[in-house]
Design an enzyme around this catalytic site. Sequence first.
Site, PDB file in Angstrom:
ATOM      1  N   ASN A   9      45.247 -18.143  -9.296  1.00 44.72           N
ATOM      2  CA  ASN A   9      44.861 -19.488  -9.746  1.00 44.72           C
ATOM      3  C   ASN A   9      46.086 -20.364  -9.538  1.00 44.72           C
ATOM      4  O   ASN A   9      47.033 -20.290 -10.305  1.00 44.72           O
ATOM      5  CB  ASN A   9      44.448 -19.446 -11.221  1.00 44.72           C
ATOM      6  CG  ASN A   9      44.218 -20.845 -11.775  1.00 44.72           C
ATOM      7  OD1 ASN A   9      44.177 -21.818 -11.024  1.00 44.72           O
ATOM      8  ND2 ASN A   9      44.065 -20.934 -13.094  1.00 44.72           N
ATOM      9  N   LYS A  11      46.395 -23.494  -9.825  1.00 38.04           N
ATOM     10  CA  LYS A  11      46.484 -24.673 -10.722  1.00 38.04           C
ATOM     11  C   LYS A  11      46.833 -25.916  -9.888  1.00 38.04           C
ATOM     12  O   LYS A  11      46.364 -26.026  -8.762  1.00 38.04           O
ATOM     13  CB  LYS A  11      47.462 -24.382 -11.862  1.00 38.04           C
ATOM     14  CG  LYS A  11      47.113 -23.063 -12.570  1.00 38.04           C
ATOM     15  CD  LYS A  11      47.804 -22.853 -13.872  1.00 38.04           C
ATOM     16  CE  LYS A  11      47.350 -21.518 -14.465  1.00 38.04           C
ATOM     17  NZ  LYS A  11      47.891 -21.262 -15.797  1.00 38.04           N
ATOM     18  N   HIS A  94      38.411 -22.513 -17.579  1.00 38.56           N
ATOM     19  CA  HIS A  94      39.796 -22.114 -17.844  1.00 38.56           C
ATOM     20  C   HIS A  94      40.275 -22.811 -19.123  1.00 38.56           C
ATOM     21  O   HIS A  94      39.880 -23.938 -19.405  1.00 38.56           O
ATOM     22  CB  HIS A  94      40.674 -22.501 -16.646  1.00 38.56           C
ATOM     23  CG  HIS A  94      42.041 -21.925 -16.742  1.00 38.56           C
ATOM     24  ND1 HIS A  94      43.029 -22.491 -17.518  1.00 38.56           N
ATOM     25  CD2 HIS A  94      42.582 -20.807 -16.189  1.00 38.56           C
ATOM     26  CE1 HIS A  94      44.118 -21.745 -17.431  1.00 38.56           C
ATOM     27  NE2 HIS A  94      43.875 -20.715 -16.632  1.00 38.56           N
ATOM     28  N   GLU A  96      42.869 -24.311 -19.788  1.00 36.87           N
ATOM     29  CA  GLU A  96      43.472 -25.639 -19.559  1.00 36.87           C
ATOM     30  C   GLU A  96      42.379 -26.689 -19.390  1.00 36.87           C
ATOM     31  O   GLU A  96      42.558 -27.845 -19.788  1.00 36.87           O
ATOM     32  CB  GLU A  96      44.404 -25.586 -18.335  1.00 36.87           C
ATOM     33  CG  GLU A  96      45.678 -24.811 -18.657  1.00 36.87           C
ATOM     34  CD  GLU A  96      46.300 -24.085 -17.486  1.00 36.87           C
ATOM     35  OE1 GLU A  96      45.975 -24.382 -16.324  1.00 36.87           O
ATOM     36  OE2 GLU A  96      47.123 -23.172 -17.751  1.00 36.87           O
ATOM     37  N   GLU A 166      41.600 -14.439 -20.930  1.00 35.30           N
ATOM     38  CA  GLU A 166      42.911 -15.073 -20.866  1.00 35.30           C
ATOM     39  C   GLU A 166      43.321 -15.548 -22.253  1.00 35.30           C
ATOM     40  O   GLU A 166      42.911 -16.637 -22.680  1.00 35.30           O
ATOM     41  CB  GLU A 166      42.869 -16.272 -19.907  1.00 35.30           C
ATOM     42  CG  GLU A 166      42.543 -15.881 -18.482  1.00 35.30           C
ATOM     43  CD  GLU A 166      43.217 -16.809 -17.478  1.00 35.30           C
ATOM     44  OE1 GLU A 166      43.807 -16.276 -16.544  1.00 35.30           O
ATOM     45  OE2 GLU A 166      43.178 -18.039 -17.655  1.00 35.30           O
ATOM     46  N   GLY A 172      51.236 -18.822 -19.068  1.00 32.62           N
ATOM     47  CA  GLY A 172      52.415 -19.603 -18.690  1.00 32.62           C
ATOM     48  C   GLY A 172      53.564 -19.487 -19.678  1.00 32.62           C
ATOM     49  O   GLY A 172      54.515 -20.254 -19.627  1.00 32.62           O
ATOM     50  N   SER A 211      50.294 -14.452 -17.874  1.00 30.79           N
ATOM     51  CA  SER A 211      51.624 -13.931 -17.533  1.00 30.79           C
ATOM     52  C   SER A 211      51.576 -12.542 -16.901  1.00 30.79           C
ATOM     53  O   SER A 211      52.479 -11.734 -17.083  1.00 30.79           O
ATOM     54  CB  SER A 211      52.551 -13.933 -18.762  1.00 30.79           C
ATOM     55  OG  SER A 211      52.739 -15.256 -19.230  1.00 30.79           O
TER      56      SER A 211
HETATM   57  P1  13P Z   1      50.082 -17.428 -15.802  1.00 29.35           P
HETATM   58  O1  13P Z   1      49.915 -16.200 -14.971  1.00 29.35           O
HETATM   59  O2  13P Z   1      50.999 -18.457 -15.192  1.00 29.35           O
HETATM   60  O3  13P Z   1      50.390 -17.114 -17.230  1.00 29.35           O
HETATM   61  O4  13P Z   1      48.640 -18.145 -15.812  1.00 29.35           O
HETATM   62  C1  13P Z   1      47.539 -17.384 -16.118  1.00 29.35           C
HETATM   63  C2  13P Z   1      46.354 -18.203 -15.866  1.00 29.35           C
HETATM   64  O5  13P Z   1      46.103 -19.198 -16.511  1.00 29.35           O
HETATM   65  C3  13P Z   1      45.483 -17.787 -14.759  1.00 29.35           C
HETATM   66  O6  13P Z   1      44.295 -18.501 -14.777  1.00 29.35           O
END
Ligand code: 13P
Length: 250
Positions: A9, A11, A94, A96, A166, A172, A211
Site C-alpha cells: 500500500n 499511500k 483503510h 486512514e 490492521e 506507521g 509495521s
Molecule cells: P505500515 O506498514 O507503514 O505500518 O502501514 C501499514 C498499512 O497501513 C498498510 O495498509
Amino acid sequence: MRKKLIAGNWKMNKTPTEAAALIGEIINQTSGATCDVAVCVPYIDIPAARDALKGGAIWLGAENCHHKESGAYTGEISTGMLKSVGVNTVIIGHSERRQYFAETDETVNLKTKAAIAAGLIPIICVGETLAQREAGYTDALVSYQTKIAYAGISEKDALNTVVAYEPVWAIGTGKTATDEEANETIGVIREALRCIYPGAAEDIRILYGGSMNEKNAAGLLAQPEIDGGLIGGASLAAEKFAAIVKAASL
Ligand code: 13P
C-alpha cells in the site's frame, strides 16, 4: 491451503515516473515468488504502473474507490473506471480513510459491493485503535466491522475477497502486534466470517498489516491464521518488499 498474498500500500507516495522505476525493481527482485503479490498505488500512478507490470503476475491495485458507478461526485473514481485501466484489486476502508475521510462500516460495505460488481478483489481493512484495545473491545470491534463489511454479500462472492487486519496503533508507528496477538485477532475475524460463511471462511485470506517489515515478516507469516501482509512503509523500498515476498514464498 490458502495461498499467501503480499500487497504493498503505497499511500500518497511516488509520481508515475517513480512508480514505474520502483515496479521495475520489484519485478526483478521478486521473480522467484510463489505467493501472490500486489502493488496498490495512487490513482495517478495506475497507467504507468500497469505499463511497468507488463501483464505479469503482480496484481495492480488501487487504494480506494467510490461506491457509485458514475455521477456528480467531484474528485472520486468508480470501480468501473479502475477496472477499465487494468486494476484488479482495491483496498477498502483503510483506517486512514476511516480516520481522515469519514469512511464508516456502512461505506465500506457499499464499496465492497461495488468492487465485487466490477470484478475487482476488495482488500477490506478492519482493526482497532489503541484505546479500543486497552478497553478490551478488540474482538467485538473487529467482528462487528467484518460482519457489516460483508452484509448482503453472497458466499460465492466472498471467496473473491481479502480481509486485512490492521491494528491502528501499529500503522506507521514501528510498533507491531506480536506474532501471537496478530494470529489471535485474525482468528477472531475468521470466526466472524465462519458465522456468515460456514463453507467459505477457511478459504478467505486474512492479511496482517501494521509495521510489517523485512525483519518481522517471517515470524508473522509463520502463524497459521496469517495469510499474508498489507505493507505500507516497507513496500516503498524494493529490497524490503522483496524480502517480505520471499518470506511468504517459503
Ligand atoms: P505500515 O506498514 O507503514 O505500518 O502501514 C501499514 C498499512 O497501513 C498498510 O495498509
